[in-house]
Design an enzyme around this catalytic site. Sequence first.
Site, PDB file in Angstrom:
ATOM      1  N   LYS A  50      -3.982  -0.156  -6.456  1.00  0.00           N
ATOM      2  CA  LYS A  50      -5.429  -0.427  -6.469  1.00  0.00           C
ATOM      3  C   LYS A  50      -6.239   0.673  -5.770  1.00  0.00           C
ATOM      4  CE  LYS A  50      -5.234  -4.511  -8.597  1.00  0.00           C
ATOM      5  NZ  LYS A  50      -5.855  -4.775  -9.891  1.00  0.00           N
ATOM      6  N   GLU A  76     -14.505  -8.177  -6.462  1.00  0.00           N
ATOM      7  CA  GLU A  76     -13.758  -9.428  -6.576  1.00  0.00           C
ATOM      8  C   GLU A  76     -12.313  -9.110  -6.218  1.00  0.00           C
ATOM      9  OE1 GLU A  76     -14.141  -7.330  -9.037  1.00  0.00           O
ATOM     10  OE2 GLU A  76     -12.026  -7.121  -9.606  1.00  0.00           O
ATOM     11  N   SER A 131       4.020  -1.788  -8.917  1.00  0.00           N
ATOM     12  CA  SER A 131       2.590  -1.677  -8.620  1.00  0.00           C
ATOM     13  C   SER A 131       2.220  -1.971  -7.178  1.00  0.00           C
ATOM     14  CB  SER A 131       1.802  -2.599  -9.555  1.00  0.00           C
ATOM     15  OG  SER A 131       2.282  -3.926  -9.464  1.00  0.00           O
TER      16      SER A 131
HETATM   17  C1  PLP Z   1       0.396  -5.366  -6.697  1.00  0.00           C
HETATM   18  C2  PLP Z   1      -0.393  -5.772  -7.906  1.00  0.00           C
HETATM   19  N1  PLP Z   1       0.104  -5.489  -9.115  1.00  0.00           N
HETATM   20  C3  PLP Z   1      -0.559  -5.842 -10.243  1.00  0.00           C
HETATM   21  C4  PLP Z   1      -1.763  -6.527 -10.185  1.00  0.00           C
HETATM   22  C5  PLP Z   1      -2.433  -6.906 -11.466  1.00  0.00           C
HETATM   23  O1  PLP Z   1      -3.591  -6.207 -11.718  1.00  0.00           O
HETATM   24  P1  PLP Z   1      -3.689  -5.137 -12.887  1.00  0.00           P
HETATM   25  O2  PLP Z   1      -3.264  -5.824 -14.146  1.00  0.00           O
HETATM   26  O3  PLP Z   1      -5.114  -4.760 -12.893  1.00  0.00           O
HETATM   27  O4  PLP Z   1      -2.783  -4.009 -12.542  1.00  0.00           O
HETATM   28  C6  PLP Z   1      -2.326  -6.830  -8.931  1.00  0.00           C
HETATM   29  C7  PLP Z   1      -3.612  -7.532  -8.843  1.00  0.00           C
HETATM   30  O5  PLP Z   1      -4.076  -7.912  -7.827  1.00  0.00           O
HETATM   31  C8  PLP Z   1      -1.617  -6.446  -7.771  1.00  0.00           C
HETATM   32  O6  PLP Z   1      -2.090  -6.715  -6.545  1.00  0.00           O
END
Ligand code: PLP
Length: 397
Positions: A93, A115, A382
Amino acid sequence: MFALTGQFTLDGRFGAFGGAFVPETLKPALEELEAAFRQMTDDPAFQEEFLSLLTEYAGRPSRLYLARRLTERLGGARIYLKREDLNHTGSHKINNTLGQVLMAKRMGKKRVIAETGAGQHGVATATACALFGIPCEVYMGAEDVERQALNVLRMQLLGTKVIAVTSGTKTLKDAINEAMRDWVAHVQDTFYCFGTAAGPHPYPSIVRCFQSVIGAEARAQILEKEGRLPDAVLACVGGGSNAMGMFSGFLSDPSVRLIGVEAGGDGVETGRHSASLTAGIPGVLHGAVSYLLQDDDGQILGTHSIAAGLDYPGVGPQLSYLKDSGRAEFLAITDKEALEGVRLLALTEGILPALESAHAVAQAAKMAPQMSPDSLLIVNLSGRGDKDVHTLAGEVG
Ligand SMILES: Cc1ncc(COP(=O)(O)O)c(C=O)c1O
Protein backbone atom coordinates in the site's frame (compact mmCIF):
# COMPACT_ATOMS: atom_id res chain seq x y z
CA MET A 1 14.22 -0.33 -13.95
CA PHE A 2 10.97 1.57 -13.33
CA ALA A 3 9.62 4.83 -14.78
CA LEU A 4 6.20 6.44 -14.53
CA THR A 5 6.04 7.71 -18.09
CA GLY A 6 3.60 6.34 -20.65
CA GLN A 7 1.43 4.67 -18.02
CA PHE A 8 -1.61 6.88 -18.38
CA THR A 9 -3.13 6.33 -21.78
CA LEU A 10 -6.64 5.17 -20.95
CA ASP A 11 -9.80 7.28 -20.90
CA GLY A 12 -11.18 5.58 -17.84
CA ARG A 13 -12.92 2.80 -19.74
CA PHE A 14 -11.74 -0.78 -19.79
CA GLY A 15 -14.08 -2.31 -22.36
CA ALA A 16 -17.55 -2.19 -20.79
CA PHE A 17 -16.08 -1.41 -17.35
CA GLY A 18 -14.89 1.71 -15.51
CA GLY A 19 -16.12 5.27 -15.97
CA ALA A 20 -16.89 7.94 -13.38
CA PHE A 21 -20.47 7.67 -12.12
CA VAL A 22 -20.32 10.25 -9.34
CA PRO A 23 -22.40 13.15 -7.98
CA GLU A 24 -21.99 16.37 -10.00
CA THR A 25 -20.04 18.02 -7.16
CA LEU A 26 -17.23 15.49 -7.56
CA LYS A 27 -16.80 15.79 -11.34
CA PRO A 28 -14.55 18.89 -11.17
CA ALA A 29 -12.46 17.26 -8.43
CA LEU A 30 -11.90 14.13 -10.52
CA GLU A 31 -11.00 16.27 -13.53
CA GLU A 32 -8.55 18.30 -11.41
CA LEU A 33 -7.04 15.03 -10.18
CA GLU A 34 -6.65 13.64 -13.69
CA ALA A 35 -5.04 16.86 -14.97
CA ALA A 36 -2.65 16.95 -11.99
CA PHE A 37 -1.74 13.32 -12.51
CA ARG A 38 -1.03 13.75 -16.21
CA GLN A 39 1.06 16.83 -15.52
CA MET A 40 3.00 15.36 -12.59
CA THR A 41 3.81 12.03 -14.19
CA ASP A 42 5.23 13.98 -17.14
CA ASP A 43 7.32 16.12 -14.81
CA PRO A 44 10.86 14.76 -14.27
CA ALA A 45 11.03 16.47 -10.85
CA PHE A 46 7.89 14.62 -9.64
CA GLN A 47 9.20 11.35 -11.01
CA GLU A 48 12.54 11.82 -9.34
CA GLU A 49 10.98 12.65 -5.98
CA PHE A 50 8.57 9.69 -6.17
CA LEU A 51 11.24 7.20 -7.20
CA SER A 52 13.59 8.50 -4.54
CA LEU A 53 10.86 8.05 -1.88
CA LEU A 54 10.28 4.48 -3.07
CA THR A 55 13.97 3.70 -2.73
CA GLU A 56 15.15 5.74 0.24
CA TYR A 57 11.98 5.69 2.33
CA ALA A 58 9.94 2.61 1.41
CA GLY A 59 13.01 0.40 0.89
CA ARG A 60 12.47 -0.62 -2.75
CA PRO A 61 13.17 -2.61 -4.78
CA SER A 62 11.47 -5.36 -2.82
CA ARG A 63 13.18 -8.75 -3.04
CA LEU A 64 12.15 -11.56 -5.38
CA TYR A 65 12.88 -14.50 -3.11
CA LEU A 66 13.11 -18.17 -4.12
CA ALA A 67 11.09 -20.09 -1.50
CA ARG A 68 13.19 -23.26 -1.53
CA ARG A 69 11.63 -25.16 1.37
CA LEU A 70 8.11 -24.29 0.23
CA THR A 71 9.01 -25.50 -3.27
CA GLU A 72 10.48 -28.73 -1.86
CA ARG A 73 7.46 -29.32 0.37
CA LEU A 74 5.00 -28.91 -2.53
CA GLY A 75 7.12 -30.82 -5.05
CA GLY A 76 6.49 -29.07 -8.36
CA ALA A 77 6.93 -25.56 -9.75
CA ARG A 78 9.68 -23.37 -8.31
CA ILE A 79 7.98 -20.68 -6.25
CA TYR A 80 9.27 -17.13 -5.97
CA LEU A 81 7.80 -14.62 -3.53
CA LYS A 82 7.67 -10.91 -4.38
CA ARG A 83 8.35 -9.52 -0.92
CA GLU A 84 6.04 -6.51 -0.68
CA ASP A 85 5.71 -7.44 3.00
CA LEU A 86 9.23 -6.07 3.49
CA ASN A 87 8.31 -2.53 2.42
CA HIS A 88 8.15 0.16 5.10
CA THR A 89 4.74 -0.18 6.88
CA GLY A 90 4.51 -3.84 5.85
CA SER A 91 2.60 -4.00 2.59
CA HIS A 92 2.34 -2.84 -1.03
CA LYS A 93 0.00 0.00 0.00
CA ILE A 94 2.91 2.41 0.64
CA ASN A 95 3.77 2.50 -3.11
CA ASN A 96 0.44 4.15 -3.86
CA THR A 97 0.17 6.45 -0.84
CA LEU A 98 3.61 7.98 -1.36
CA GLY A 99 2.53 8.82 -4.93
CA GLN A 100 -0.90 10.19 -4.04
CA VAL A 101 0.15 12.16 -0.95
CA LEU A 102 3.02 13.66 -2.95
CA MET A 103 0.37 14.74 -5.48
CA ALA A 104 -1.74 16.21 -2.63
CA LYS A 105 1.25 18.23 -1.42
CA ARG A 106 2.00 19.57 -4.88
CA MET A 107 -1.69 20.39 -5.45
CA GLY A 108 -1.62 22.46 -2.25
CA LYS A 109 -4.35 20.40 -0.51
CA LYS A 110 -4.69 21.10 3.22
CA ARG A 111 -6.15 17.78 4.30
CA VAL A 112 -6.04 14.13 3.22
CA ILE A 113 -8.78 11.55 3.79
CA ALA A 114 -8.74 7.82 3.09
CA GLU A 115 -10.75 4.65 3.62
CA THR A 116 -9.23 1.46 4.91
CA GLY A 117 -10.21 -2.20 5.32
CA ALA A 118 -7.34 -4.16 6.81
CA GLY A 119 -5.81 -0.91 8.00
CA GLN A 120 -2.74 -1.27 5.77
CA HIS A 121 -3.84 1.48 3.38
CA GLY A 122 -4.80 3.60 6.40
CA VAL A 123 -1.37 3.10 7.98
CA ALA A 124 0.38 3.79 4.67
CA THR A 125 -1.65 6.99 4.18
CA ALA A 126 -1.05 8.09 7.79
CA THR A 127 2.66 7.46 7.26
CA ALA A 128 2.90 9.50 4.07
CA CYS A 129 0.87 12.32 5.66
CA ALA A 130 3.17 12.39 8.71
CA LEU A 131 6.14 12.48 6.34
CA PHE A 132 4.72 15.47 4.43
CA GLY A 133 3.10 17.18 7.46
CA ILE A 134 -0.47 17.04 6.12
CA PRO A 135 -3.42 16.37 8.51
CA CYS A 136 -5.09 13.01 7.80
CA GLU A 137 -8.39 11.32 8.66
CA VAL A 138 -9.15 7.69 7.88
CA TYR A 139 -12.60 6.05 7.67
CA MET A 140 -12.70 2.42 8.80
CA GLY A 141 -15.64 0.04 9.27
CA ALA A 142 -16.36 -0.61 12.95
CA GLU A 143 -15.92 -4.38 12.43
CA ASP A 144 -12.48 -3.77 10.92
CA VAL A 145 -11.56 -1.36 13.75
CA GLU A 146 -12.02 -4.34 16.05
CA ARG A 147 -10.32 -7.06 14.01
CA GLN A 148 -7.38 -4.87 12.94
CA ALA A 149 -6.88 -3.09 16.26
CA LEU A 150 -3.08 -2.99 15.89
CA ASN A 151 -3.36 -0.89 12.73
CA VAL A 152 -5.80 1.52 14.42
CA LEU A 153 -3.18 2.18 17.09
CA ARG A 154 -0.47 2.60 14.48
CA MET A 155 -2.54 5.22 12.61
CA GLN A 156 -3.26 7.08 15.84
CA LEU A 157 0.43 7.08 16.80
CA LEU A 158 1.17 8.58 13.38
CA GLY A 159 -1.15 11.49 14.19
CA THR A 160 -4.13 10.34 12.09
CA LYS A 161 -7.73 10.49 13.28
CA VAL A 162 -9.50 7.15 12.76
CA ILE A 163 -13.26 7.42 12.27
CA ALA A 164 -15.19 4.19 12.95
CA VAL A 165 -18.06 3.68 10.48
CA THR A 166 -21.09 1.98 11.98
CA SER A 167 -23.39 1.93 8.94
CA GLY A 168 -24.12 -1.10 6.71
CA THR A 169 -21.91 -4.13 7.20
CA LYS A 170 -19.34 -1.94 9.03
CA THR A 171 -16.58 -2.97 6.61
CA LEU A 172 -14.65 -1.52 3.65
CA LYS A 173 -17.67 -0.73 1.43
CA ASP A 174 -19.18 1.42 4.18
CA ALA A 175 -15.85 3.13 4.90
CA ILE A 176 -15.63 4.14 1.21
CA ASN A 177 -19.22 5.46 1.31
CA GLU A 178 -18.38 7.71 4.27
CA ALA A 179 -15.07 8.89 2.78
CA MET A 180 -16.88 9.83 -0.45
CA ARG A 181 -19.51 11.76 1.56
CA ASP A 182 -16.72 13.65 3.32
CA TRP A 183 -15.03 14.41 -0.01
CA VAL A 184 -18.24 15.79 -1.54
CA ALA A 185 -18.57 18.16 1.43
CA HIS A 186 -14.89 19.32 1.49
CA VAL A 187 -13.82 18.95 -2.09
CA GLN A 188 -11.98 22.31 -2.30
CA ASP A 189 -9.22 21.66 0.20
CA THR A 190 -9.30 17.87 0.64
CA PHE A 191 -7.44 15.15 -1.27
CA TYR A 192 -9.04 11.70 -1.23
CA CYS A 193 -6.21 9.15 -1.17
CA PHE A 194 -7.96 6.07 -2.60
CA GLY A 195 -6.44 2.73 -1.64
CA THR A 196 -7.14 0.34 -4.46
CA ALA A 197 -7.35 0.12 -8.27
CA ALA A 198 -11.13 0.62 -8.20
CA GLY A 199 -13.53 3.58 -7.79
CA PRO A 200 -14.24 6.30 -10.36
CA HIS A 201 -11.81 7.30 -13.10
CA PRO A 202 -8.98 8.32 -12.74
CA TYR A 203 -8.35 6.30 -9.54
CA PRO A 204 -8.01 2.84 -11.15
CA SER A 205 -5.35 4.21 -13.52
CA ILE A 206 -3.56 6.27 -10.86
CA VAL A 207 -3.35 3.41 -8.37
CA ARG A 208 -2.28 0.91 -11.04
CA CYS A 209 0.39 3.32 -12.19
CA PHE A 210 1.91 3.78 -8.72
CA GLN A 211 1.65 0.03 -8.02
CA SER A 212 3.08 -1.00 -11.40
CA VAL A 213 6.52 -0.81 -9.79
CA ILE A 214 5.76 -4.30 -8.41
CA GLY A 215 5.37 -5.97 -11.81
CA ALA A 216 8.18 -3.96 -13.44
CA GLU A 217 10.62 -5.06 -10.74
CA ALA A 218 9.38 -8.67 -10.67
CA ARG A 219 9.76 -9.02 -14.44
CA ALA A 220 13.34 -7.71 -14.41
CA GLN A 221 14.24 -9.76 -11.32
CA ILE A 222 12.97 -13.09 -12.68
CA LEU A 223 14.77 -12.50 -15.98
CA GLU A 224 17.95 -11.84 -14.05
CA LYS A 225 17.57 -14.89 -11.79
CA GLU A 226 16.14 -17.46 -14.20
CA GLY A 227 16.82 -16.00 -17.63
CA ARG A 228 13.17 -16.40 -18.57
CA LEU A 229 9.65 -15.28 -17.75
CA PRO A 230 7.50 -17.13 -15.18
CA ASP A 231 4.72 -19.52 -16.20
CA ALA A 232 2.27 -17.69 -13.94
CA VAL A 233 2.03 -14.78 -11.51
CA LEU A 234 -0.45 -14.89 -8.62
CA ALA A 235 -1.92 -12.13 -6.48
CA CYS A 236 -4.83 -11.86 -4.06
CA VAL A 237 -7.71 -9.59 -5.12
CA GLY A 238 -9.54 -7.16 -2.86
CA GLY A 239 -10.16 -4.09 -5.01
CA GLY A 240 -7.22 -5.07 -7.20
CA SER A 241 -4.21 -2.85 -6.46
CA ASN A 242 -1.56 -5.48 -5.73
CA ALA A 243 -2.93 -7.69 -8.52
CA MET A 244 -2.92 -4.88 -11.11
CA GLY A 245 0.52 -3.80 -9.87
CA MET A 246 1.89 -7.28 -10.50
CA PHE A 247 -0.12 -8.06 -13.66
CA SER A 248 0.81 -4.79 -15.38
CA GLY A 249 4.41 -6.04 -15.68
CA PHE A 250 3.29 -9.10 -17.65
CA LEU A 251 0.20 -7.96 -19.58
CA SER A 252 2.08 -8.01 -22.88
CA ASP A 253 3.61 -11.44 -22.26
CA PRO A 254 0.93 -13.90 -23.45
CA SER A 255 2.89 -16.90 -22.15
CA VAL A 256 2.53 -15.68 -18.56
CA ARG A 257 -0.73 -16.70 -16.87
CA LEU A 258 -2.21 -13.94 -14.69
CA ILE A 259 -4.03 -15.49 -11.74
CA GLY A 260 -6.13 -13.44 -9.32
CA VAL A 261 -7.16 -15.06 -6.05
CA GLU A 262 -10.38 -13.91 -4.43
CA ALA A 263 -11.78 -14.46 -0.95
CA GLY A 264 -13.95 -17.57 -0.97
CA GLY A 265 -14.89 -17.08 2.73
CA ASP A 266 -16.91 -20.08 3.92
CA GLY A 267 -17.09 -21.35 0.30
CA VAL A 268 -18.55 -19.62 -2.77
CA GLU A 269 -21.51 -22.03 -2.71
CA THR A 270 -22.51 -20.84 0.81
CA GLY A 271 -23.00 -17.21 -0.30
CA ARG A 272 -20.69 -16.07 2.56
CA HIS A 273 -17.70 -14.83 0.58
CA SER A 274 -16.27 -11.77 -1.23
CA ALA A 275 -15.53 -13.32 -4.63
CA SER A 276 -16.93 -10.59 -6.91
CA LEU A 277 -15.24 -11.80 -10.11
CA THR A 278 -15.98 -15.47 -9.50
CA ALA A 279 -19.63 -15.07 -8.51
CA GLY A 280 -20.70 -11.48 -9.28
CA ILE A 281 -22.41 -9.72 -12.17
CA PRO A 282 -21.59 -6.28 -13.67
CA GLY A 283 -23.10 -3.19 -12.03
CA VAL A 284 -22.13 0.21 -10.62
CA LEU A 285 -20.55 0.66 -7.18
CA HIS A 286 -18.38 3.50 -5.89
CA GLY A 287 -18.43 5.34 -9.19
CA ALA A 288 -17.47 2.64 -11.71
CA VAL A 289 -18.90 -0.32 -13.61
CA SER A 290 -17.32 -3.57 -12.44
CA TYR A 291 -18.22 -7.07 -11.30
CA LEU A 292 -20.27 -6.84 -8.10
CA LEU A 293 -21.98 -9.06 -5.59
CA GLN A 294 -25.56 -7.85 -5.88
CA ASP A 295 -29.10 -9.19 -5.83
CA ASP A 296 -31.65 -9.10 -8.68
CA ASP A 297 -32.68 -5.55 -7.68
CA GLY A 298 -29.09 -4.30 -7.81
CA GLN A 299 -28.80 -4.17 -4.00
CA ILE A 300 -25.27 -4.89 -2.80
CA LEU A 301 -25.01 -8.20 -0.94
CA GLY A 302 -23.31 -8.68 2.41
CA THR A 303 -19.79 -10.08 2.14
CA HIS A 304 -17.52 -12.16 4.29
CA SER A 305 -13.81 -12.92 4.44
CA ILE A 306 -11.44 -13.68 7.27
CA ALA A 307 -9.15 -11.15 5.55
CA ALA A 308 -10.48 -7.63 6.14
CA GLY A 309 -8.63 -6.30 3.08
CA LEU A 310 -10.49 -8.68 0.75
CA ASP A 311 -13.93 -8.17 2.34
CA TYR A 312 -15.40 -6.00 -0.44
CA PRO A 313 -18.38 -6.66 -2.79
CA GLY A 314 -16.76 -4.97 -5.83
CA VAL A 315 -13.47 -5.03 -7.70
CA GLY A 316 -11.55 -2.76 -10.05
CA PRO A 317 -12.69 -2.20 -13.66
CA GLN A 318 -9.47 -3.33 -15.31
CA LEU A 319 -9.56 -6.70 -13.55
CA SER A 320 -13.23 -7.01 -14.63
CA TYR A 321 -12.10 -6.40 -18.20
CA LEU A 322 -9.22 -8.88 -17.92
CA LYS A 323 -11.71 -11.51 -16.77
CA ASP A 324 -14.06 -10.94 -19.71
CA SER A 325 -11.24 -10.82 -22.24
CA GLY A 326 -9.88 -14.09 -20.85
CA ARG A 327 -6.41 -12.61 -20.26
CA ALA A 328 -6.57 -13.24 -16.52
CA GLU A 329 -8.04 -16.12 -14.52
CA PHE A 330 -9.78 -15.75 -11.18
CA LEU A 331 -10.21 -18.37 -8.48
CA ALA A 332 -11.48 -18.34 -4.92
CA ILE A 333 -9.71 -19.61 -1.80
CA THR A 334 -11.69 -20.22 1.39
CA ASP A 335 -10.89 -18.84 4.85
CA LYS A 336 -9.81 -22.32 5.90
CA GLU A 337 -7.45 -22.71 2.95
CA ALA A 338 -6.00 -19.23 3.58
CA LEU A 339 -5.28 -20.18 7.19
CA GLU A 340 -3.50 -23.30 5.93
CA GLY A 341 -1.53 -20.98 3.61
CA VAL A 342 -0.40 -18.91 6.60
CA ARG A 343 0.71 -22.00 8.46
CA LEU A 344 2.49 -23.47 5.42
CA LEU A 345 4.52 -20.34 4.73
CA ALA A 346 5.30 -19.76 8.40
CA LEU A 347 6.57 -23.31 8.91
CA THR A 348 8.49 -23.75 5.65
CA GLU A 349 9.96 -20.28 5.16
CA GLY A 350 9.70 -18.48 8.50
CA ILE A 351 7.46 -15.85 6.90
CA LEU A 352 4.13 -14.88 8.44
CA PRO A 353 2.02 -13.51 5.58
CA ALA A 354 -0.99 -11.20 5.85
CA LEU A 355 -4.27 -13.14 5.67
CA GLU A 356 -4.94 -11.39 2.34
CA SER A 357 -1.62 -12.55 0.83
CA ALA A 358 -2.15 -16.06 2.27
CA HIS A 359 -4.95 -16.52 -0.29
CA ALA A 360 -2.37 -16.28 -3.09
CA VAL A 361 0.00 -18.60 -1.20
CA ALA A 362 -2.80 -21.17 -0.80
CA GLN A 363 -3.61 -21.06 -4.52
CA ALA A 364 0.09 -21.57 -5.35
CA ALA A 365 0.11 -24.54 -2.98
CA LYS A 366 -2.78 -26.07 -4.95
CA MET A 367 -1.20 -25.49 -8.36
CA ALA A 368 2.50 -26.09 -7.84
CA PRO A 369 2.33 -29.88 -7.32
CA GLN A 370 0.54 -30.28 -10.68
CA MET A 371 3.36 -28.43 -12.49
CA SER A 372 6.76 -29.69 -13.62
CA PRO A 373 9.86 -28.79 -11.52
CA ASP A 374 11.16 -26.50 -14.25
CA SER A 375 8.00 -24.35 -14.11
CA LEU A 376 8.15 -20.97 -12.37
CA LEU A 377 5.50 -19.27 -10.23
CA ILE A 378 5.69 -15.79 -8.73
CA VAL A 379 3.42 -15.13 -5.75
CA ASN A 380 2.89 -11.53 -4.76
CA LEU A 381 3.32 -11.49 -1.00
CA SER A 382 1.37 -8.26 -0.58
CA GLY A 383 1.81 -7.84 3.16
CA ARG A 384 3.06 -9.19 6.45
CA GLY A 385 0.90 -10.91 9.02
CA ASP A 386 1.61 -9.02 12.24
CA LYS A 387 -1.73 -7.22 11.99
CA ASP A 388 -3.54 -10.59 11.93
CA VAL A 389 -1.93 -12.24 14.94
CA HIS A 390 -5.01 -11.50 17.03
CA THR A 391 -7.33 -13.17 14.45
CA LEU A 392 -4.88 -16.04 13.93
CA ALA A 393 -4.66 -16.73 17.67
CA GLY A 394 -8.30 -17.76 17.63
CA GLU A 395 -8.03 -19.88 14.48
CA VAL A 396 -4.66 -21.65 14.29
CA GLY A 397 -4.25 -24.43 16.82
C1 PLP B 1 -1.71 -6.94 2.71
C2 PLP B 1 -2.87 -6.67 1.79
N1 PLP B 1 -2.94 -7.36 0.65
C3 PLP B 1 -3.97 -7.17 -0.21
C4 PLP B 1 -5.00 -6.28 0.07
C5 PLP B 1 -6.11 -6.14 -0.91
O1 PLP B 1 -6.13 -4.93 -1.57
P1 PLP B 1 -5.79 -4.81 -3.11
O2 PLP B 1 -6.70 -5.76 -3.83
O3 PLP B 1 -6.07 -3.40 -3.42
O4 PLP B 1 -4.36 -5.18 -3.29
C6 PLP B 1 -4.95 -5.53 1.26
C7 PLP B 1 -6.01 -4.57 1.57
O5 PLP B 1 -6.08 -3.99 2.60
C8 PLP B 1 -3.86 -5.74 2.14
O6 PLP B 1 -3.76 -5.07 3.30
